[in-house]
Design a protein around this motif. Structure first.
Motif, PDB file in Angstrom:
ATOM      1  N   GLU A  18       0.816  -1.217   0.000  1.00  0.00           N
ATOM      2  CA  GLU A  18       0.000   0.000   0.000  1.00  0.00           C
ATOM      3  C   GLU A  18       0.853   1.272   0.000  1.00  0.00           C
ATOM      4  OE1 GLU A  18      -2.689  -0.397   3.253  1.00  0.00           O
ATOM      5  OE2 GLU A  18      -4.027  -1.777   2.149  1.00  0.00           O
ATOM      6  N   ALA A  19       2.090   1.162   0.477  1.00  0.00           N
ATOM      7  CA  ALA A  19       2.968   2.335   0.459  1.00  0.00           C
ATOM      8  C   ALA A  19       3.219   2.822  -0.971  1.00  0.00           C
ATOM      9  CB  ALA A  19       4.294   2.004   1.140  1.00  0.00           C
ATOM     10  N   PHE A  20       3.101   1.923  -1.943  1.00  0.00           N
ATOM     11  CA  PHE A  20       3.333   2.283  -3.343  1.00  0.00           C
ATOM     12  C   PHE A  20       2.048   2.690  -4.070  1.00  0.00           C
ATOM     13  CE2 PHE A  20       7.177   0.067  -2.289  1.00  0.00           C
ATOM     14  CZ  PHE A  20       8.152   0.664  -3.078  1.00  0.00           C
ATOM     15  N   ALA A  21       0.918   2.677  -3.376  1.00  0.00           N
ATOM     16  CA  ALA A  21      -0.348   3.025  -4.019  1.00  0.00           C
ATOM     17  C   ALA A  21      -0.340   4.399  -4.673  1.00  0.00           C
ATOM     18  CB  ALA A  21      -1.488   2.920  -3.009  1.00  0.00           C
ATOM     19  N   PRO A  22       0.341   5.421  -4.085  1.00  0.00           N
ATOM     20  CA  PRO A  22       0.367   6.735  -4.752  1.00  0.00           C
ATOM     21  C   PRO A  22       1.045   6.743  -6.110  1.00  0.00           C
ATOM     22  CG  PRO A  22       0.963   6.940  -2.430  1.00  0.00           C
ATOM     23  CD  PRO A  22       0.960   5.472  -2.745  1.00  0.00           C
ATOM     24  N   THR A  23       1.748   5.664  -6.472  1.00  0.00           N
ATOM     25  CA  THR A  23       2.453   5.634  -7.752  1.00  0.00           C
ATOM     26  C   THR A  23       1.574   5.158  -8.897  1.00  0.00           C
ATOM     27  OG1 THR A  23       3.277   3.352  -7.500  1.00  0.00           O
ATOM     28  CG2 THR A  23       4.589   5.122  -6.510  1.00  0.00           C
TER      29      THR A  23
END
Length: 359
Positions: A352-357
């Motif tokens: 989820e940490a990479f969701a903004p990408t």
């Protein structure tokens, strides 16, 4: 073939134009500004935290190595011994090797040397034996119906996996499991079983013509093409790869295997796995009654919105493959069964940490 369970399966994306394949080394990259990984990496590397001891973490985003951390060597009880782990240290796969066997089976199915829907080629299962109805597909789905207890608590007694790996079945792991009776009609009940994997591995051994040919096939058709130079599979005395449990490789090489599945079985312009074979792995067929987690075909499926699927091993080994985020996360270490829920949550937060990408 079992009915598929409804869950997101985002498309698998090709290699970005102009990006080198990581056959010899991983292209280096930096984390996107919106991704804050340091707190998550600090958490998993803290030996006094709730995730126990982590030996290695490797994160690959959009084909580039964007983060890695290494810890210490540990013994069977998780105590620190010897030199620190680094990028050149081979570590045990445990059951992540099952997912590697899935790749091998796909290659042989593509060549017509194995048939998913035919009865499994197991000599013990003769005509008239109800086990003769078991198909290779059912074995891959862990829906074969064999009575097999997957329990690593040696003090509990009656563990078939311990007997197979360390006891009476260790010399011929496939035959040990092939002798197990049915507990359920084939195809009706999910039962996660390392023994089932070794039955498949023995089928592969026989299809290839023995241990020497099996070793050559693994090296030349799987490990060498993707640059897994440290991969070290272990075989039993009968010449069967103990694919339930045993490949040693570095964390970076484990990431290469995950990357093969992220790229739909294609590597540097060559299709290594047949078209649709990665989808075969990541389409959930079953729900594990013990923890509610989804299982495909020798791969686990998270069911999240990003289509994440993962290779899983004892003590918390994992290769997470996330198509929607173009992401591979490897974690190798030693966690107890009681710590698994916290480790599952950590993997979820890493993804989820990479969701903004996205986008």
């Amino acid at each position: 073939m079992s009915a598929r369970l409804d869950h997101p399966t985002p498309p698998l994306t090709p290699q970005p134009d102009g990006l080198a394949w990581p056959t010899h080394e991983w292209p280096a990259g930096t984390l996107p500004d919106a991704v804050a990984l340091d707190p998550l990496l600090d958490e998993v590397m803290d030996p006094d935290g709730g995730l126990a001891r982590t030996c290695a973490v490797v994160v690959v985003h959009r084909g580039r190595l964007v983060a890695e951390r290494y810890g210490d060597r540990t013994d069977a009880w998780g105590e620190v011994t010897g030199d620190p782990v680094d990028a050149s240290t081979p570590l045990i796969s445990w059951s992540m090797a099952k997912s590697m066997l899935h790749a091998v089976v796909g290659m042989l199915v593509d060549e017509g040397r194995l048939d998913l829907d035919a009865r499994a080629a197991v000599p013990e299962w003769t005509d008239g034996d109800p086990r003769a109805a078991i198909t290779l597909e059912q074995l891959l789905e862990m829906r074969d119906g064999l009575s097999f207890l997957e329990d690593y608590d040696a003090d509990a007694g009656g563990s078939h996996v311990i007997d197979m790996l360390f006891g009476e079945g260790a010399s011929d792991t496939g035959a040990f499991t092939a002798d197990r009776p049915l507990a359920h009609d084939p195809g009706t009940v999910f039962n996660y079983s390392s023994g089932t994997t070794n039955v498949i591995s023995r089928i592969v051994r026989d299809a290839l013509g023995g241990e020497a040919a099996y070793r050559t096939f693994l090296q030349e058709r799987l490990f060498d093409p993707i640059g897994m130079t440290t991969a070290d599979p272990r075989f039993d005395d009968a010449g069967t790869w103990i694919a339930s449990s045993y490949v040693w490789a570095t964390a970076r090489d484990m990431a290469r295997f995950g990357y093969l599945y992220l790229r739909d079985g294609v590597w540097d312009g060559t299709r290594l796995l047949p078209t649709g074979w990665v989808d075969h792995a990541r389409e959930a067929r079953s729900t594990d009654p013990d923890d509610g987690r989804l299982y495909g075909a020798h791969w686990w499926v998270t069911g999240d919105d990003f289509g994440t699927f993962w290779a899983s091993g004892y003590e918390g080994q994992s290769i997470s493959v996330c198509p929607a985020l173009d992401l591979v996360v490897v974690r190798l270490g030693k966690s107890t069964k009681e710590q698994y829920p916290a480790l599952f949550d950590w993997r979820r937060r890493m993804v989820e940490a990479f969701a903004p990408t996205v986008g």
